[in-house]
Design an enzyme around this catalytic site. Sequence first.
Site, PDB file in Angstrom:
ATOM      1  N   SER A  45       0.804  -1.226   0.000  1.00 44.84           N
ATOM      2  CA  SER A  45       0.000   0.000   0.000  1.00 44.84           C
ATOM      3  C   SER A  45       0.835   1.272   0.000  1.00 44.84           C
ATOM      4  O   SER A  45       0.303   2.356  -0.243  1.00 44.84           O
ATOM      5  CB  SER A  45      -0.939   0.015   1.216  1.00 44.84           C
ATOM      6  OG  SER A  45      -0.205  -0.065   2.419  1.00 44.84           O
ATOM      7  N   ASP A 147     -22.658  -0.601   8.207  1.00 45.14           N
ATOM      8  CA  ASP A 147     -22.067  -0.599   6.868  1.00 45.14           C
ATOM      9  C   ASP A 147     -23.186  -0.337   5.864  1.00 45.14           C
ATOM     10  O   ASP A 147     -23.811  -1.273   5.360  1.00 45.14           O
ATOM     11  CB  ASP A 147     -21.367  -1.925   6.570  1.00 45.14           C
ATOM     12  CG  ASP A 147     -20.471  -1.853   5.345  1.00 45.14           C
ATOM     13  OD1 ASP A 147     -20.872  -1.216   4.345  1.00 45.14           O
ATOM     14  OD2 ASP A 147     -19.361  -2.426   5.365  1.00 45.14           O
ATOM     15  N   ARG A 209      -7.649   3.105   8.259  1.00 45.94           N
ATOM     16  CA  ARG A 209      -6.892   4.189   7.632  1.00 45.94           C
ATOM     17  C   ARG A 209      -6.874   5.383   8.583  1.00 45.94           C
ATOM     18  O   ARG A 209      -7.900   5.739   9.164  1.00 45.94           O
ATOM     19  CB  ARG A 209      -7.519   4.595   6.286  1.00 45.94           C
ATOM     20  CG  ARG A 209      -7.337   3.581   5.169  1.00 45.94           C
ATOM     21  CD  ARG A 209      -5.869   3.513   4.727  1.00 45.94           C
ATOM     22  NE  ARG A 209      -5.676   2.632   3.572  1.00 45.94           N
ATOM     23  CZ  ARG A 209      -5.336   1.358   3.645  1.00 45.94           C
ATOM     24  NH1 ARG A 209      -5.187   0.787   4.840  1.00 45.94           N
ATOM     25  NH2 ARG A 209      -5.148   0.647   2.552  1.00 45.94           N
ATOM     26  N   ASP A 233      -3.479   2.261  15.300  1.00 45.94           N
ATOM     27  CA  ASP A 233      -2.480   1.576  14.478  1.00 45.94           C
ATOM     28  C   ASP A 233      -2.214   2.351  13.197  1.00 45.94           C
ATOM     29  O   ASP A 233      -1.226   2.092  12.514  1.00 45.94           O
ATOM     30  CB  ASP A 233      -2.960   0.156  14.148  1.00 45.94           C
ATOM     31  CG  ASP A 233      -1.976  -0.604  13.266  1.00 45.94           C
ATOM     32  OD1 ASP A 233      -0.821  -0.787  13.702  1.00 45.94           O
ATOM     33  OD2 ASP A 233      -2.352  -0.991  12.140  1.00 45.94           O
ATOM     34  N   GLU A 238       0.914   9.380   7.502  1.00 50.05           N
ATOM     35  CA  GLU A 238       1.936   8.327   7.512  1.00 50.05           C
ATOM     36  C   GLU A 238       2.894   8.544   6.334  1.00 50.05           C
ATOM     37  O   GLU A 238       2.450   8.908   5.245  1.00 50.05           O
ATOM     38  CB  GLU A 238       1.269   6.945   7.390  1.00 50.05           C
ATOM     39  CG  GLU A 238       0.465   6.524   8.598  1.00 50.05           C
ATOM     40  CD  GLU A 238      -0.164   5.138   8.411  1.00 50.05           C
ATOM     41  OE1 GLU A 238       0.304   4.376   7.530  1.00 50.05           O
ATOM     42  OE2 GLU A 238      -1.112   4.823   9.134  1.00 50.05           O
ATOM     43  N   HIS A 255       0.992   0.907  11.910  1.00 48.29           N
ATOM     44  CA  HIS A 255       0.244   0.314  10.796  1.00 48.29           C
ATOM     45  C   HIS A 255       0.667  -1.136  10.569  1.00 48.29           C
ATOM     46  O   HIS A 255       0.984  -1.550   9.452  1.00 48.29           O
ATOM     47  CB  HIS A 255       0.441   1.137   9.514  1.00 48.29           C
ATOM     48  CG  HIS A 255      -0.649   0.940   8.503  1.00 48.29           C
ATOM     49  ND1 HIS A 255      -0.988   1.894   7.574  1.00 48.29           N
ATOM     50  CD2 HIS A 255      -1.488  -0.106   8.258  1.00 48.29           C
ATOM     51  CE1 HIS A 255      -1.963   1.442   6.794  1.00 48.29           C
ATOM     52  NE2 HIS A 255      -2.278   0.224   7.199  1.00 48.29           N
ATOM     53  N   TYR A 259      -0.045  -7.384  10.135  1.00 48.82           N
ATOM     54  CA  TYR A 259       1.274  -7.987   9.944  1.00 48.82           C
ATOM     55  C   TYR A 259       1.445  -9.305  10.684  1.00 48.82           C
ATOM     56  O   TYR A 259       2.373  -9.479  11.461  1.00 48.82           O
ATOM     57  CB  TYR A 259       2.357  -7.014  10.397  1.00 48.82           C
ATOM     58  CG  TYR A 259       2.823  -6.051   9.345  1.00 48.82           C
ATOM     59  CD1 TYR A 259       1.955  -5.571   8.375  1.00 48.82           C
ATOM     60  CD2 TYR A 259       4.128  -5.592   9.323  1.00 48.82           C
ATOM     61  CE1 TYR A 259       2.378  -4.669   7.423  1.00 48.82           C
ATOM     62  CE2 TYR A 259       4.562  -4.687   8.373  1.00 48.82           C
ATOM     63  CZ  TYR A 259       3.685  -4.230   7.434  1.00 48.82           C
ATOM     64  OH  TYR A 259       4.103  -3.334   6.491  1.00 48.82           O
TER      65      TYR A 259
END
Length: 376
Positions: A45, A147, A209, A233, A238, A255, A259
């Site tokens: 990204s 949503d 985000r 996070d 960034e 971020h 991971y």
Amino acid sequence: MKIVVDENMPYVEPLFGALGEIIPVNGRTLTPEQVQDADVLLVRSVTRVNAALLDANPKLKFVGSATIGTDHVDLAYLAGRGIPFSNAPGCNATAVGEFAFIAMLELAARFNSPLKGKVVGIVGAGNTGSATAKCLEAYGIKVLLNDPIKAAEGDPRHFVSLETLLLEADIISLHVPITRSGEHKTLHLFDEARLMSLKPNIWLVNCCRGDVIDNQALIKVKKQRDDLKLVLDVWEGEPHPMPELVPFAEFATPHIAGYSLEGKARGTFMLYQKLCELLAIPANKRLSELLPPFHFKAVELEQTPDEKALLQLARFVYDLRDDDAVFRNGFARSNGFDTMRKNHKHRREFSALALAYHGQSEVDWLSNLGFSGVGR
């Protein structure tokens, strides 16, 4: 075949080595010159894939992004040139869901306020939001989903309005893509007014985000509302988060919610499968062959774990406090954010830890949470 690949993408050599020459590059500083003769481009990204990067390359056959999101890729440009594209939807969803769940357990322990019995509102019910809900529901937590896009598409799950969620939830976990315009814009979805309107003692977790929360407004609000507890996070700007914001977060990380070793391997593996399909060759590699054994063979349980014991099990797999400490010590250094991401010790997912249970109580919830080998 020349394969230009982000140097931080794992398992590239064992998966793609037999398909061509691998050229590792820094994804954030990638230049048109570095990709001008590439046949395949594999990114994360941090790389903007657009005309400026690719116009000088007449031979590109495939672009792959080992990410859930695609907002860093100009899909219309690739389609206009007839360049096949694939990403890896859901590759790290389990990792993000477990990260959010662990963060909530950590907050519960820190403030002596049990997670059990709270209501969690999840904003964004895609892959990562659904994975978070799966963990919470396995543990018996009431979950509210918001949503509007999924609801309009006919998703059969029960959804609530954002207003209802904000009124009823004790914890809010954000899992939306960044959308900068339109009816369902998520840029600064949580602006100053919305942040100030949050109910007392709310916990807010963001691992989607950074721009979904107005970070400058968040600093202002936190100065007035110490009851608002944060897990961040992701950050606006960034790889240069606002230094003033970091101390206001109970847990702060660079971020890396997605991971996990499994998630990162899964992302690369999905691109390998897609490229093999495009080249009409068999995909002979197996994901399971890539992962090393976990350092704990198994953990024996004499009784059903309470919340304190559950957090200890989670810490066997991933101790969020470690990444938080590293981040606070390193984020302000030159390239510190990206260096921490690059050097992150890939955590494992719950499935890496086998549990042997010797009690009599129901333990299916531990299996549903993701732990393996749960049995009597």
